[in-house]
Design a protein around this motif. Structure first.
Motif, PDB file in Angstrom:
ATOM      1  N   ALA A 201      -5.034   8.516  11.376  1.00  0.00           N
ATOM      2  CA  ALA A 201      -5.278   7.280  10.626  1.00  0.00           C
ATOM      3  C   ALA A 201      -3.967   6.688  10.123  1.00  0.00           C
ATOM      4  CB  ALA A 201      -6.226   7.544   9.461  1.00  0.00           C
ATOM      5  N   VAL A 202      -3.125   7.540   9.546  1.00  0.00           N
ATOM      6  CA  VAL A 202      -1.831   7.083   9.021  1.00  0.00           C
ATOM      7  C   VAL A 202      -0.972   6.489  10.143  1.00  0.00           C
ATOM      8  CG1 VAL A 202       0.355   7.863   7.990  1.00  0.00           C
ATOM      9  CG2 VAL A 202      -1.833   8.660   7.054  1.00  0.00           C
ATOM     10  N   ASN A 203      -0.943   7.156  11.296  1.00  0.00           N
ATOM     11  CA  ASN A 203      -0.143   6.668  12.427  1.00  0.00           C
ATOM     12  C   ASN A 203      -0.704   5.395  13.031  1.00  0.00           C
ATOM     13  OD1 ASN A 203       1.530   8.842  12.087  1.00  0.00           O
ATOM     14  ND2 ASN A 203       0.754  10.003  13.836  1.00  0.00           N
ATOM     15  N   SER A 204      -1.961   5.106  12.754  1.00  0.00           N
ATOM     16  CA  SER A 204      -2.607   3.907  13.297  1.00  0.00           C
ATOM     17  C   SER A 204      -2.388   2.678  12.422  1.00  0.00           C
ATOM     18  CB  SER A 204      -4.120   4.140  13.433  1.00  0.00           C
ATOM     19  OG  SER A 204      -4.403   5.200  14.319  1.00  0.00           O
ATOM     20  N   MET A 205      -1.849   2.879  11.222  1.00  0.00           N
ATOM     21  CA  MET A 205      -1.742   1.794  10.244  1.00  0.00           C
ATOM     22  C   MET A 205      -0.320   1.271  10.140  1.00  0.00           C
ATOM     23  SD  MET A 205      -3.927   3.963   7.468  1.00  0.00           S
ATOM     24  CE  MET A 205      -3.076   3.253   6.067  1.00  0.00           C
ATOM     25  N   GLN A 206      -0.198  -0.019   9.908  1.00  0.00           N
ATOM     26  CA  GLN A 206       1.100  -0.580   9.574  1.00  0.00           C
ATOM     27  C   GLN A 206       1.454  -0.106   8.159  1.00  0.00           C
ATOM     28  OE1 GLN A 206       1.292  -4.867   9.820  1.00  0.00           O
ATOM     29  NE2 GLN A 206       3.388  -4.761  10.586  1.00  0.00           N
ATOM     30  N   GLN A 209       2.500   5.433   6.306  1.00  0.00           N
ATOM     31  CA  GLN A 209       3.075   6.493   5.478  1.00  0.00           C
ATOM     32  C   GLN A 209       3.190   6.081   4.015  1.00  0.00           C
ATOM     33  OE1 GLN A 209       3.897   9.620   5.331  1.00  0.00           O
ATOM     34  NE2 GLN A 209       3.288  10.107   7.434  1.00  0.00           N
ATOM     35  N   GLN A 210       3.599   4.832   3.788  1.00  0.00           N
ATOM     36  CA  GLN A 210       3.736   4.349   2.410  1.00  0.00           C
ATOM     37  C   GLN A 210       2.378   4.303   1.705  1.00  0.00           C
ATOM     38  OE1 GLN A 210       5.211   3.160   5.119  1.00  0.00           O
ATOM     39  NE2 GLN A 210       7.046   1.954   4.668  1.00  0.00           N
ATOM     40  N   ILE A 211       1.374   3.804   2.402  1.00  0.00           N
ATOM     41  CA  ILE A 211       0.024   3.725   1.827  1.00  0.00           C
ATOM     42  C   ILE A 211      -0.509   5.124   1.535  1.00  0.00           C
ATOM     43  CG2 ILE A 211      -2.385   3.098   2.341  1.00  0.00           C
ATOM     44  CD1 ILE A 211      -1.219   0.742   3.993  1.00  0.00           C
ATOM     45  N   PHE A 212      -0.301   6.023   2.469  1.00  0.00           N
ATOM     46  CA  PHE A 212      -0.769   7.408   2.347  1.00  0.00           C
ATOM     47  C   PHE A 212      -0.091   8.109   1.169  1.00  0.00           C
ATOM     48  CE2 PHE A 212      -0.152  11.874   4.140  1.00  0.00           C
ATOM     49  CZ  PHE A 212      -1.387  12.323   3.737  1.00  0.00           C
ATOM     50  N   GLN A 213       1.234   8.016   1.091  1.00  0.00           N
ATOM     51  CA  GLN A 213       1.970   8.695   0.020  1.00  0.00           C
ATOM     52  C   GLN A 213       1.614   8.132  -1.350  1.00  0.00           C
ATOM     53  OE1 GLN A 213       3.641  11.441   0.352  1.00  0.00           O
ATOM     54  NE2 GLN A 213       3.426  11.449   2.589  1.00  0.00           N
ATOM     55  N   LYS A 214       1.411   6.821  -1.434  1.00  0.00           N
ATOM     56  CA  LYS A 214       1.025   6.208  -2.709  1.00  0.00           C
ATOM     57  C   LYS A 214      -0.342   6.725  -3.161  1.00  0.00           C
ATOM     58  CE  LYS A 214       0.579   1.767  -5.105  1.00  0.00           C
ATOM     59  NZ  LYS A 214      -0.639   2.152  -5.854  1.00  0.00           N
ATOM     60  N   TYR A 215      -1.271   6.833  -2.218  1.00  0.00           N
ATOM     61  CA  TYR A 215      -2.607   7.348  -2.552  1.00  0.00           C
ATOM     62  C   TYR A 215      -2.501   8.781  -3.089  1.00  0.00           C
ATOM     63  CZ  TYR A 215      -7.357   9.109  -2.054  1.00  0.00           C
ATOM     64  OH  TYR A 215      -8.572   9.689  -2.308  1.00  0.00           O
ATOM     65  N   LEU A 216      -1.679   9.600  -2.440  1.00  0.00           N
ATOM     66  CA  LEU A 216      -1.526  10.986  -2.892  1.00  0.00           C
ATOM     67  C   LEU A 216      -0.931  11.035  -4.292  1.00  0.00           C
ATOM     68  CD1 LEU A 216      -0.170  12.819   0.312  1.00  0.00           C
ATOM     69  CD2 LEU A 216      -2.534  12.582  -0.452  1.00  0.00           C
TER      70      LEU A 216
END
Length: 223
Positions: A201-206, A209-216
């Protein structure tokens, strides 16, 4: 598991319906039962072709042991497979192979040496790490000595040698067929499956990584 499930559920909102359908369709067949290990492969086209073959057979991780060469797949050859395949880079040494062995893998060197078992005759009964050597020299003697077994592909011509990317493709396909036709539980555990779907999912998104890390960070989650 709960944090993983919540994280994937959050990331799904950023995916198109088509991408989500593909992730749901292809993820159940994914497996790490066979782990390809590249021993200092240096030609970027070979690296890319290996990634492509691994992904096509549903094995979504490779280990690249590096010494003189950087494992750097040519993205025009991978055809997008690099989105799905995780590449773990390790130093080219026996310690790296020992770490892989400690994870529960039997080490098989792809080589004609050391009374090699022919691929059609090989009975897969446990997770295996399949070590492919460099383009010119093949698997090193040190690796062959360390390996639990050697595995070879039958050949019928004068050269008695396949290109490393061709050898990887043949082995991945043949071993996948053996797993499909076995009673082995070769697919990913629920936890590994969720982690992989998050990575996809992360690799599919523009800006994934930034969106993922912020959520964490916002949710005080460690994955």
């Amino acid at each position: 598991m709960e944090d993983l499930a919540k994280t994937f559920e959050y990331l799904k909102q950023f995916l198109t319906d088509e991408r989500l359908r593909k992730i749901d369709h292809f993820s159940p067949e994914s497996s790490d039962f066979v782990l390809p290990v590249m021993d200092d492969v240096y030609q970027f086209r070979n690296a890319a072709a290996i990634i492509r073959s691994v992904e096509a057979c549903g094995f979504h991780k490779v280990v690249a042991m590096e010494e003189e060469n950087v494992f750097d797949p040519n993205l025009t050859v991978t055809k997008g497979a690099e989105t799905w395949v995780e590449v773990e880079k390790m130093p080219k040494n026996i310690d790296s192979l020992q770490k892989i062995k400690d994870r529960g893998y039997k080490i098989l060197a792809v080589s004609l040496e050391k009374n090699a078992v022919m691929l059609p005759d090989y009975q897969i009964t446990e997770p295996i790490a399949l070590v492919f050597g460099t383009e010119m020299a093949g698997v090193s003697e040190e690796v062959i000595d360390f390996a639990d077994e050697t595995l070879a592909i039958p050949m019928y011509g004068f050269t008695r040698s396949f290109n490393v990317s061709v050898a990887a493709g043949i082995c991945m396909y043949e071993l996948k067929q053996k797993l499909i036709n076995s009673n082995l539980d070769y697919k990913l555990s629920d936890e590994k499956l969720l982690k992989m779907k998050i990575r996809w999912a992360v690799n599919s998104m523009q800006s994934g990584q930034q969106i993922f890390q912020k959520y964490l960070r916002d949710n005080n989650i460690e994955i």
